[in-house]
Structure formats: structure tokens, C-alpha cells
Write an enzyme that holds these catalytic residues in place. Structure first.
Site, PDB file in Angstrom:
ATOM      1  N   LYS A 184      -4.324  11.225   4.188  1.00  0.00           N
ATOM      2  CA  LYS A 184      -4.084  10.674   5.522  1.00  0.00           C
ATOM      3  C   LYS A 184      -3.105  11.613   6.228  1.00  0.00           C
ATOM      4  CE  LYS A 184      -4.216   7.028   2.365  1.00  0.00           C
ATOM      5  NZ  LYS A 184      -5.579   6.661   2.324  1.00  0.00           N
ATOM      6  N   HIS A 236      -9.093  11.499   0.423  1.00  0.00           N
ATOM      7  CA  HIS A 236      -8.219  10.335   0.549  1.00  0.00           C
ATOM      8  C   HIS A 236      -6.942  10.661   1.321  1.00  0.00           C
ATOM      9  CE1 HIS A 236      -5.760   6.918  -1.275  1.00  0.00           C
ATOM     10  NE2 HIS A 236      -6.807   6.309  -0.759  1.00  0.00           N
ATOM     11  N   HIS A 244       0.813  -1.221   0.000  1.00  0.00           N
ATOM     12  CA  HIS A 244       0.000   0.000   0.000  1.00  0.00           C
ATOM     13  C   HIS A 244       0.845   1.269   0.000  1.00  0.00           C
ATOM     14  CE1 HIS A 244      -3.344   2.662   1.687  1.00  0.00           C
ATOM     15  NE2 HIS A 244      -3.896   2.098   0.626  1.00  0.00           N
ATOM     16  N   ASP A 280      -0.829  20.226  17.645  1.00  0.00           N
ATOM     17  CA  ASP A 280      -0.370  21.510  18.192  1.00  0.00           C
ATOM     18  C   ASP A 280       0.398  22.358  17.178  1.00  0.00           C
ATOM     19  OD1 ASP A 280      -1.561  20.686  20.498  1.00  0.00           O
ATOM     20  OD2 ASP A 280       0.287  20.285  21.595  1.00  0.00           O
ATOM     21  N   LYS A 328       3.126   4.416  -1.262  1.00  0.00           N
ATOM     22  CA  LYS A 328       3.267   5.276  -2.437  1.00  0.00           C
ATOM     23  C   LYS A 328       4.564   6.040  -2.246  1.00  0.00           C
ATOM     24  CE  LYS A 328      -1.405   4.814  -1.918  1.00  0.00           C
ATOM     25  NZ  LYS A 328      -2.054   4.306  -0.694  1.00  0.00           N
ATOM     26  N   ASP A 339      17.432   9.772  -7.915  1.00  0.00           N
ATOM     27  CA  ASP A 339      18.857  10.075  -7.708  1.00  0.00           C
ATOM     28  C   ASP A 339      19.246  10.084  -6.232  1.00  0.00           C
ATOM     29  OD1 ASP A 339      19.214  10.212 -10.415  1.00  0.00           O
ATOM     30  OD2 ASP A 339      19.170  12.399 -10.534  1.00  0.00           O
TER      31      ASP A 339
END
Length: 486
Positions: free
Chosen positions: A406, A404, A224, A411, A226, A231
């Protein structure tokens, strides 16, 4: 003959009950949360054969024998690489802010290295911005490009990224692409996989779905993450898959997906590189350690450089660390806590931590999509609303598409962004990645994004919520009971 059939019948009945007893004992002996164990036992006792097949298929964490052996074999070389990295003391942060100190200490003790400083971060909040920046970086790449995605969906600007990646491979840049087999099924059925391989890109189908091996490896264990590394110095991660929202799941009735990605320059790319290296070796058996630390990971001199810790989860990585990181972040909050997630099915510990934060005076907000592409998770999420509202948590339902993103902001200074949903699959099962950022400047940028989400959301009214129809409450409680299995 009658005696023979009688004996066979009794043997079948005995075998049936022994099978149920054996699976019951197996569930009880496994270290797992009590609600999860109880839910599995209920399914098995109500629908024995279906429940047993389901449990043996997806009830335990099976990486598969071959991958498990690779995971064990890679750690000596990985540990040596990490020790070599520790010698570059100039890239590691020696202190953190008060709100982030406990979390960074936890990550250092469990992962073996401290947070890296001197990084430059940029938040990208639209798919066009992400892909345009990525195409530009690919065009400037000189040595290597590594990518891993859960979903690569052909169409729109995703095809432009593919074209630029193939052009990079043709001019001699070493390009590697790892895509989840289930999430990227449309990609592997399209001509793009063959076109990329013909251009010289190493394309790997991760955790390949094979129903013939359903009892040997857990099929719903998914890659899952991404991540993009270029380089060994530029990196991307966040919630966005390689999809153009204008061409993705348009028939789902939830609107376009809304995501966030972080583009980074600095030593954090090296830390992410070792995560990719581990994933690549587990999947292919080929060792691909990042280059040894050198001047290329010297931190930025500006005082604005960000301090970042990379947390990876999944088989072969520190168990339960992302869950611990979320709990530590929530308990560290003193003024306010903002969380965004598309799928909200928290553990009991996380739910209680969030409610406790609100009850001790922290301004707690959770932003969720009003419409969800998962019917099961959508109903299960609603089952937690009453307890959250009673504790004083503000629940915002985003109406501008499928949110979508997350993210967690504590604070205004401690931020978490990445691929982790606040549900059981992300917390306990999948290969995930989260960035922990200790920086007030980045926190201000993230707060601006979250404020924009709130402006496009509807605040859930507790007085109206208690008046919802009785049948909805029944459905919510049903899915709540089975939420440990989702």
C-alpha cells in the site's frame, strides 16, 4: 380461538413492519455516505430478515461498551503525554516541501503534533530482508519490544522471528505481542501462543471473535495495523504481516504475496509508540505510555534525515483523517501520482479526485494485482476501471503474485506507506496506520520499487477493456452497487 390467531397474526405483521421501519429510520438518522445508506436499504427491502441481521451485526461501528469506555478514559493521560512531547521542539519540523505542506498542516491540526524530523528510513522489499533485519534488531534489543499484526502465520522464517522473540523475553527484554483474533486464528490454534506465553511474552488476542456478542460489537472491525517498536527508538511498519510468503495461502491461486516494509530509527518510533499504547489500553485496560522524551529521541544531524508524520485510524482516533490525507495528497499532485493497493474500492470523493488529477494533466498510475484473493473485491474493483481509463489514468495489473503493498507517491517527494488499502474497510473501519514522508530521497527509493512493480505488470488497454463480454459488465455493476458495503 380463530380470533386469537387473527390477533397474533396481525401483531406479528405489525411487529415485522415496525422492525423494518425502525431499522430504516436508524439508517437514515446515521451520518453516512448516501450510496452506503441506499445499499443497506436495498438489502433490507429485498431480504428483510437477512438484511436486518446483517445491518445490526456489521452495519454500524460498534467498538463495544468496555472498549469504548477505555478509549474515553485513556485520553486525559494521552493528551498530557502529547503535551510533554511538544516541549521537545528540536524533534519537530518547522517547514515542509511545497507538495507536502498542506498534508502536514492537516495532520498537525487534527492530531495535535507536527511531523518529526531527523529520522533514518530504509525500505525493505522482500520478506527475507524484513525478517533478517528484524531478527537482528530483536537480538540487540535491551529493554522492550512491542508488536502488533493482523496476521501471524506459523511457518518458515516467521518461526525464526518467534524463536528470537522468545529468546529476548528469556533474557529479560519486556516483550508484548498483540494479534488480531480473526487474522491470526491459525496462530492461536497452534502451540506458538502457549510457547510464547511460557517464555514470558505478553500475548494478547485483539478484538476476539465471539458470535454470542455479534450485536454488541461489530465483528468485522479488525486490528489491521502492522507495527514493531524496539527500545523506543527502532520501528517498523508497512504492508507485511508476520508471514513467510512461501508458506502462506499457497492454495489461493494468486502467487506469493509481495509487500513493503519501512525500518526506521529516530523520534518517529516514539510517535508510533503512543499509537501502540492506545491500542494496548483499549484492548487490555492496562496503561502503557512510552517513556518521557529524552536524549534517545534526538534527531539525526545529517541533512538526509527524513520528516515523518504518523497517521492512525480506527475508533478513538481522529475520524476520517486517513481519507482526508489521501484526498489532500491527490489534489497536491502537479506532475505525477503513483498508487499501489491490493484492494481498490474507493469512495466517490477519492475516485473523483484521482480522475480529476489525470484530467488536469497529472500522470496518474494505479498498480493492482491481476489476481486477487478476494473475489468480491476483485469484481468490485473492475467496476471503476472504465471511469479511470476515460479520465486518462493508467492501470497496471501486476503479474508477479499478489501485490499487497500500500503506497502513494506524489511528485517524487511526498510518500505514503502503511497498512491502508484503498477500500471502504481501511478508510472508514479498521485500525490502520500510515506514514507520511516528506523527503525526495525516500521518494526516489519508493519510485524505484514502484517502477519494478510496473515492469512486472501489464498495462490495461482501454480499447480492449470496452470489448469485454457483456456478462462481465453485469457482474461488475452488481458488485459496484454493493461496493459501499465491502
Amino acid at each position: 380461538m380463530t380470533t386469537f390467531y387473527t390477533v397474533v397474526s396481525w401483531l406479528i405483521i405489525l411487529g415485522y413492519w415496525l422492525l423494518i421501519a425502525g431499522v430504516t429510520l436508524r439508517i437514515l438518522m446515521k451520518r453516512r455516505a448516501v450510496p452506503s445508506a441506499m445499499a443497506w436499504l436495498l438489502v433490507i427491502y429485498i431480504l428483510p430478515l437477512v438484511g436486518i441481521v446483517a445491518y445490526l451485526s456489521v452495519g454500524e461501528l460498534h467498538l463495544g461498551k468496555r472498549r469504548a469506555e477505555r478509549a474515553r478514559a485513556m485520553w486525559p493521560s494521552t493528551a498530557k503525554w502529547l503535551n510533554d512531547l511538544k516541549a521537545c521542539k528540536h524533534i519537530f519540523a518547522e517547514e515542509n516541501s511545497a507538495v507536502a505542506s498542506a498534508l502536514f498542516q492537516l495532520c498537525e491540526r487534527r492530531q495535535g503534533i507536527a511531523g518529526v524530523k531527523g529520522n533514518q528510513l530504509q525500505l525493505l522489499t522482500s520478506s527475507d530482508d524484513v525478517m533478517q533485519a528484524l531478527i537482528r534488531d530483536i537480538q540487540l534489543a535491551r529493554h522492550n519490544i512491542e508488536m502488533v499484526f493482523y496476521i501471524w502465520q506459523p511457518g518458515g522464517m516467521a518461526d525464526q522471528v518467534a524463536e528470537s522473540l522468545m529468546a529476548a523475553a528469556r533474557r529479560g527484554v519486556h516483550c508484548r505481542l498483540m494479534l488480531d483474533s480473526a487474522g491470526s486464528v491459525a496462530f492461536f490454534r497452534s502451540p506458538w501462543a502457549g510457547m510464547m506465553r511460557n517464555a514470558g511474552i505478553e500475548v494478547v488476542e485483539a478484538l476476539k471473535v465471539n458470535l454470542m456478542r455479534v450485536f454488541l460489537r461489530r465483528m468485522d472491525l479488525r486490528q489491521h495495523r502492522k507495527m514493531i517498536m524496539i527500545d523506543n527508538y527502532i520501528a517498523y511498519t508497512g504492508s507485511m504481516n508476520m508471514v513467510d510468503p512461501r508458506y502462506f495461502k499457497q492454495d489461493a491461486g494468486v502467487g506469493q504475496w509481495v509487500d513493503l516494509m519501512a525500518r526506521m530509527e529516530g523520534p518517529v518510533a516514539t510517535a508510533m509508540g503512543i499509537v501502540y499504547s492506545c491500542d494496548w489500553e483499549i484492548e487490555t485496560g492496562k496503561r502503557l505510555l512510552p517513556p518521557p522524551p529524552d536524549a534517545n529521541i534526538m534527531p539525526f544531524e545529517q541533512a538526509s534525515g527524513h520528516t515523518i508524520h504518523t497517521i492512525a485510524s480506527g475508533p478513538g482516533f481522529p475520524e476520517d483523517l486517513i481519507h482526508q490525507a489521501l484526498l489532500t495528497s491527490v489534489y497536491a499532485a502537479r506532475e505525477y501520482l503513483i498508487m499501489t493497493t491490493p484492494y481498490f474500492v474507493p469512495s466517490d470523493d477519492l475516485l473523483h479526485a484521482i480522475c480529476t488529477a489525470a484530467q488536469r494533466g497529472v500522470d496518474v498510475s494505479i498498480i493492482l494485482p491481476r489476481k486477487n484473493d478476494s473475489l468480491l473485491v476483485g469484481w468490485a474493483s473492475r467496476a471503476f476501471f472504465s471511469e479511470l481509463l476515460a479520465a486518462g489514468v493508467k492501470i497496471y495489473q501486476f503479474e508477479g503474485g499478489l501485490l499487497h503493498t500500500k503506497s502513494v507517491l506524489v511528485d517524487g517527494e511526498l510518500s505514503l506507506v502503511g497498512t491502508v488499502n484503498l477500500d471502504m474497510r481501511s478508510l472508514w473501519l479498521n485500525f490502520e496506520i500510515t506514514l507520511v514522508i516528506d523527503d525526495a530521497g525516500f521518494g526516489a527509493d519508493l519510485a524505484e520499487v514502484q517502477d519494478d512493480y510496473i515492469s512486472r505488470s501489464r498495462l490495461l488497454d482501454a480499447r480492449l477493456w470496452v470489448k469485454r463480454p457483456f456478462w462481465q459488465r453485469v457482474v461488475e455493476r452488481l458488485f459496484y452497487f454493493f461496493s459501499p458495503l465491502l
